[in-house]
Scaffold this motif. Sequence first.
Motif, PDB file in Angstrom:
ATOM      1  N   LEU A 250      55.756-108.186 -45.535  1.00  0.00           N
ATOM      2  CA  LEU A 250      56.101-109.082 -44.430  1.00  0.00           C
ATOM      3  C   LEU A 250      54.851-109.785 -43.918  1.00  0.00           C
ATOM      4  CD1 LEU A 250      58.413-106.724 -42.310  1.00  0.00           C
ATOM      5  CD2 LEU A 250      59.163-108.553 -43.845  1.00  0.00           C
ATOM      6  N   ASP A 251      55.007-111.007 -43.422  1.00  0.00           N
ATOM      7  CA  ASP A 251      53.928-111.613 -42.654  1.00  0.00           C
ATOM      8  C   ASP A 251      53.679-110.737 -41.426  1.00  0.00           C
ATOM      9  OD1 ASP A 251      53.759-113.705 -44.446  1.00  0.00           O
ATOM     10  OD2 ASP A 251      55.047-115.039 -43.247  1.00  0.00           O
ATOM     11  N   TYR A 252      52.445-110.703 -40.976  1.00  0.00           N
ATOM     12  CA  TYR A 252      52.113-109.808 -39.865  1.00  0.00           C
ATOM     13  C   TYR A 252      53.001-110.062 -38.649  1.00  0.00           C
ATOM     14  CZ  TYR A 252      47.967-108.673 -42.586  1.00  0.00           C
ATOM     15  OH  TYR A 252      47.107-108.278 -43.590  1.00  0.00           O
ATOM     16  N   GLU A 253      53.194-111.322 -38.315  1.00  0.00           N
ATOM     17  CA  GLU A 253      53.975-111.648 -37.118  1.00  0.00           C
ATOM     18  C   GLU A 253      55.458-111.308 -37.270  1.00  0.00           C
ATOM     19  OE1 GLU A 253      50.226-113.965 -37.090  1.00  0.00           O
ATOM     20  OE2 GLU A 253      51.789-113.616 -38.588  1.00  0.00           O
ATOM     21  N   GLN A 254      55.909-111.038 -38.497  1.00  0.00           N
ATOM     22  CA  GLN A 254      57.301-110.649 -38.721  1.00  0.00           C
ATOM     23  C   GLN A 254      57.538-109.157 -38.518  1.00  0.00           C
ATOM     24  OE1 GLN A 254      57.814-112.205 -42.762  1.00  0.00           O
ATOM     25  NE2 GLN A 254      59.102-113.852 -41.968  1.00  0.00           N
ATOM     26  N   VAL A 255      56.481-108.384 -38.468  1.00  0.00           N
ATOM     27  CA  VAL A 255      56.605-106.938 -38.254  1.00  0.00           C
ATOM     28  C   VAL A 255      57.078-106.705 -36.820  1.00  0.00           C
ATOM     29  CG1 VAL A 255      55.361-104.745 -38.192  1.00  0.00           C
ATOM     30  CG2 VAL A 255      54.819-106.453 -39.949  1.00  0.00           C
ATOM     31  N   ASP A 256      58.127-105.895 -36.667  1.00  0.00           N
ATOM     32  CA  ASP A 256      58.756-105.795 -35.345  1.00  0.00           C
ATOM     33  C   ASP A 256      57.849-105.181 -34.280  1.00  0.00           C
ATOM     34  OD1 ASP A 256      58.801-103.164 -36.164  1.00  0.00           O
ATOM     35  OD2 ASP A 256      60.993-102.945 -36.123  1.00  0.00           O
ATOM     36  N   TYR A 257      56.810-104.475 -34.695  1.00  0.00           N
ATOM     37  CA  TYR A 257      55.901-103.881 -33.714  1.00  0.00           C
ATOM     38  C   TYR A 257      54.529-104.551 -33.712  1.00  0.00           C
ATOM     39  CZ  TYR A 257      54.890-101.119 -37.980  1.00  0.00           C
ATOM     40  OH  TYR A 257      54.620-100.717 -39.265  1.00  0.00           O
ATOM     41  N   TRP A 258      54.430-105.777 -34.240  1.00  0.00           N
ATOM     42  CA  TRP A 258      53.131-106.430 -34.358  1.00  0.00           C
ATOM     43  C   TRP A 258      52.444-106.605 -33.011  1.00  0.00           C
ATOM     44  CZ3 TRP A 258      49.230-107.037 -37.262  1.00  0.00           C
ATOM     45  CH2 TRP A 258      48.287-108.032 -37.012  1.00  0.00           C
ATOM     46  N   ASP A 259      53.177-107.022 -31.997  1.00  0.00           N
ATOM     47  CA  ASP A 259      52.545-107.234 -30.687  1.00  0.00           C
ATOM     48  C   ASP A 259      51.973-105.931 -30.138  1.00  0.00           C
ATOM     49  OD1 ASP A 259      53.143-109.910 -30.766  1.00  0.00           O
ATOM     50  OD2 ASP A 259      54.907-109.763 -29.475  1.00  0.00           O
ATOM     51  N   GLU A 260      52.725-104.844 -30.285  1.00  0.00           N
ATOM     52  CA  GLU A 260      52.254-103.572 -29.733  1.00  0.00           C
ATOM     53  C   GLU A 260      51.077-103.023 -30.541  1.00  0.00           C
ATOM     54  OE1 GLU A 260      53.919 -99.275 -28.103  1.00  0.00           O
ATOM     55  OE2 GLU A 260      55.180-100.494 -29.406  1.00  0.00           O
ATOM     56  N   VAL A 261      51.145-103.109 -31.864  1.00  0.00           N
ATOM     57  CA  VAL A 261      50.038-102.582 -32.660  1.00  0.00           C
ATOM     58  C   VAL A 261      48.789-103.439 -32.450  1.00  0.00           C
ATOM     59  CG1 VAL A 261      50.303-103.806 -34.868  1.00  0.00           C
ATOM     60  CG2 VAL A 261      49.594-101.418 -34.868  1.00  0.00           C
ATOM     61  N   SER A 262      48.954-104.729 -32.226  1.00  0.00           N
ATOM     62  CA  SER A 262      47.815-105.591 -31.910  1.00  0.00           C
ATOM     63  C   SER A 262      47.174-105.178 -30.593  1.00  0.00           C
ATOM     64  CB  SER A 262      48.257-107.061 -31.837  1.00  0.00           C
ATOM     65  OG  SER A 262      48.707-107.526 -33.091  1.00  0.00           O
ATOM     66  N   ALA A 263      48.012-104.800 -29.636  1.00  0.00           N
ATOM     67  CA  ALA A 263      47.484-104.338 -28.351  1.00  0.00           C
ATOM     68  C   ALA A 263      46.671-103.058 -28.528  1.00  0.00           C
ATOM     69  CB  ALA A 263      48.631-104.115 -27.367  1.00  0.00           C
ATOM     70  N   VAL A 264      47.111-102.172 -29.418  1.00  0.00           N
ATOM     71  CA  VAL A 264      46.358-100.942 -29.701  1.00  0.00           C
ATOM     72  C   VAL A 264      45.021-101.285 -30.348  1.00  0.00           C
ATOM     73  CG1 VAL A 264      46.327 -98.776 -30.999  1.00  0.00           C
ATOM     74  CG2 VAL A 264      48.438 -99.535 -29.898  1.00  0.00           C
ATOM     75  N   PHE A 265      45.045-102.213 -31.319  1.00  0.00           N
ATOM     76  CA  PHE A 265      43.802-102.631 -31.971  1.00  0.00           C
ATOM     77  C   PHE A 265      42.813-103.167 -30.930  1.00  0.00           C
ATOM     78  CE2 PHE A 265      45.958-103.866 -36.282  1.00  0.00           C
ATOM     79  CZ  PHE A 265      46.278-102.543 -36.487  1.00  0.00           C
ATOM     80  N   ASP A 266      43.287-104.030 -30.046  1.00  0.00           N
ATOM     81  CA  ASP A 266      42.414-104.630 -29.034  1.00  0.00           C
ATOM     82  C   ASP A 266      41.892-103.566 -28.070  1.00  0.00           C
ATOM     83  OD1 ASP A 266      43.038-107.022 -30.255  1.00  0.00           O
ATOM     84  OD2 ASP A 266      44.428-107.688 -28.696  1.00  0.00           O
ATOM     85  N   TRP A 267      42.759-102.662 -27.670  1.00  0.00           N
ATOM     86  CA  TRP A 267      42.374-101.571 -26.764  1.00  0.00           C
ATOM     87  C   TRP A 267      41.283-100.701 -27.373  1.00  0.00           C
ATOM     88  CZ3 TRP A 267      43.170 -96.422 -28.156  1.00  0.00           C
ATOM     89  CH2 TRP A 267      42.926 -95.462 -27.164  1.00  0.00           C
ATOM     90  N   ALA A 268      41.398-100.431 -28.677  1.00  0.00           N
ATOM     91  CA  ALA A 268      40.444 -99.542 -29.345  1.00  0.00           C
ATOM     92  C   ALA A 268      39.022-100.074 -29.267  1.00  0.00           C
ATOM     93  CB  ALA A 268      40.853 -99.336 -30.803  1.00  0.00           C
ATOM     94  N   ARG A 269      38.854-101.381 -29.230  1.00  0.00           N
ATOM     95  CA  ARG A 269      37.513-101.961 -29.201  1.00  0.00           C
ATOM     96  C   ARG A 269      36.763-101.629 -27.910  1.00  0.00           C
ATOM     97  NH1 ARG A 269      36.545-107.654 -32.209  1.00  0.00           N
ATOM     98  NH2 ARG A 269      36.299-106.649 -34.244  1.00  0.00           N
ATOM     99  N   LYS A 270      37.488-101.269 -26.876  1.00  0.00           N
ATOM    100  CA  LYS A 270      36.861-100.930 -25.603  1.00  0.00           C
ATOM    101  C   LYS A 270      36.931 -99.436 -25.287  1.00  0.00           C
ATOM    102  CE  LYS A 270      37.618-105.392 -23.325  1.00  0.00           C
ATOM    103  NZ  LYS A 270      38.209-106.083 -22.142  1.00  0.00           N
ATOM    104  N   HIS A 271      37.827 -98.736 -25.927  1.00  0.00           N
ATOM    105  CA  HIS A 271      38.083 -97.342 -25.534  1.00  0.00           C
ATOM    106  C   HIS A 271      37.815 -96.318 -26.632  1.00  0.00           C
ATOM    107  CE1 HIS A 271      40.035 -98.247 -21.614  1.00  0.00           C
ATOM    108  NE2 HIS A 271      40.316 -99.388 -22.204  1.00  0.00           N
ATOM    109  N   VAL A 272      37.392 -96.748 -27.805  1.00  0.00           N
ATOM    110  CA  VAL A 272      37.176 -95.826 -28.929  1.00  0.00           C
ATOM    111  C   VAL A 272      35.786 -96.070 -29.510  1.00  0.00           C
ATOM    112  CG1 VAL A 272      37.974 -95.077 -31.203  1.00  0.00           C
ATOM    113  CG2 VAL A 272      39.636 -95.774 -29.464  1.00  0.00           C
TER     114      VAL A 272
END
Length: 316
Positions: free
Chosen positions: A113-135
């Motif tokens: 699937l294209d990334y934006e077609q994945v039903d949890y893309w927005d949430e997993v993107s939020a985790v990726f972004d969060w990790a840059r500040k918290h991990v």
Amino acid sequence: MPLTLPDNLPAIELLKKENIFVMTQLRASTQDIRPLKVLVLNLMPMKIAAETDIIRLLSNSPLQIELDFLKLSTHQSKNTPQEHMQAFYKEFSEVSKHNYDGLIVTGAPVEMLDYEQVDYWDEVSAVFDWARKHVTSTIYICWAAQAALYRFYGVPKHPLPDKMFGVFRHTINDRSFPLFRGFDDEFFAPHSRHTEIRREDIEIHPELKLLSESDEAGVYIVVGRGGREFYVTGHSEYSLYTLHQEYVRDVEKGLPINVPKHYYKHDDPLQKPISRWTGHGNLLFNNWMNYYLYQETPFDLSKIEELGSIKPILNQ
């Protein structure tokens, strides 16, 4: 030191049969040692099997590790009992205010699937972004590696004519990198994917460095932000029979699938698989935890946001 796990997690009993020592949270609470805090975002469909594979690797470290499992609220697992998910997995809202020494994000069966077609893309993107500040440091595996490279750098994925499926020989591009302490010049790792990222798409980004690759399997490990992020396109965490189970599953479903390369003895699926990558997998995760979590994390995890790039560690 042992791995600290939630009481009654199924992996505990499975690993005890392999003589691997793990510690429950109840027992760990009696010890006055600050463990490394590691979060696992498990996107694999067979979650208990993936948990066990990861725990098996992490438990080989002499460090004490406290492990949390993360689930996505926008996606419900179809292959794992909901009772298991509710008992052992946390919602992102429960961990988002905390800091972690390490994060592991697994692969997922959505690469076609294209990334934006994945039903949890927005949430997993939020985790990726969060990790840059918290991990302190994150390992992205297989689809997660492709997805994070796309999220942060716009690196595209490319479809393959046939599934990259098997155990492949790899080389190291920078032997001075601490992640490869103790590695041989060549080593093996499993791959199981329908898409790839390409060397030329990595090399146009000066912030990224290609650390390891394979003549057959292509790009294997990429590092970003000096060690804050590792992108691993293969499955070093796989147990001996994981590729076999995937192969049998696809055959039974009537899907077009080739015999995994360099995996079975004589490439015969009726023969036993050959273990070629266990030592590499243990070293990879032990070096990551030792050099990029234990030695680099601030004792006060609230100061993670103050970290820049992790300073390179010179050979001794």
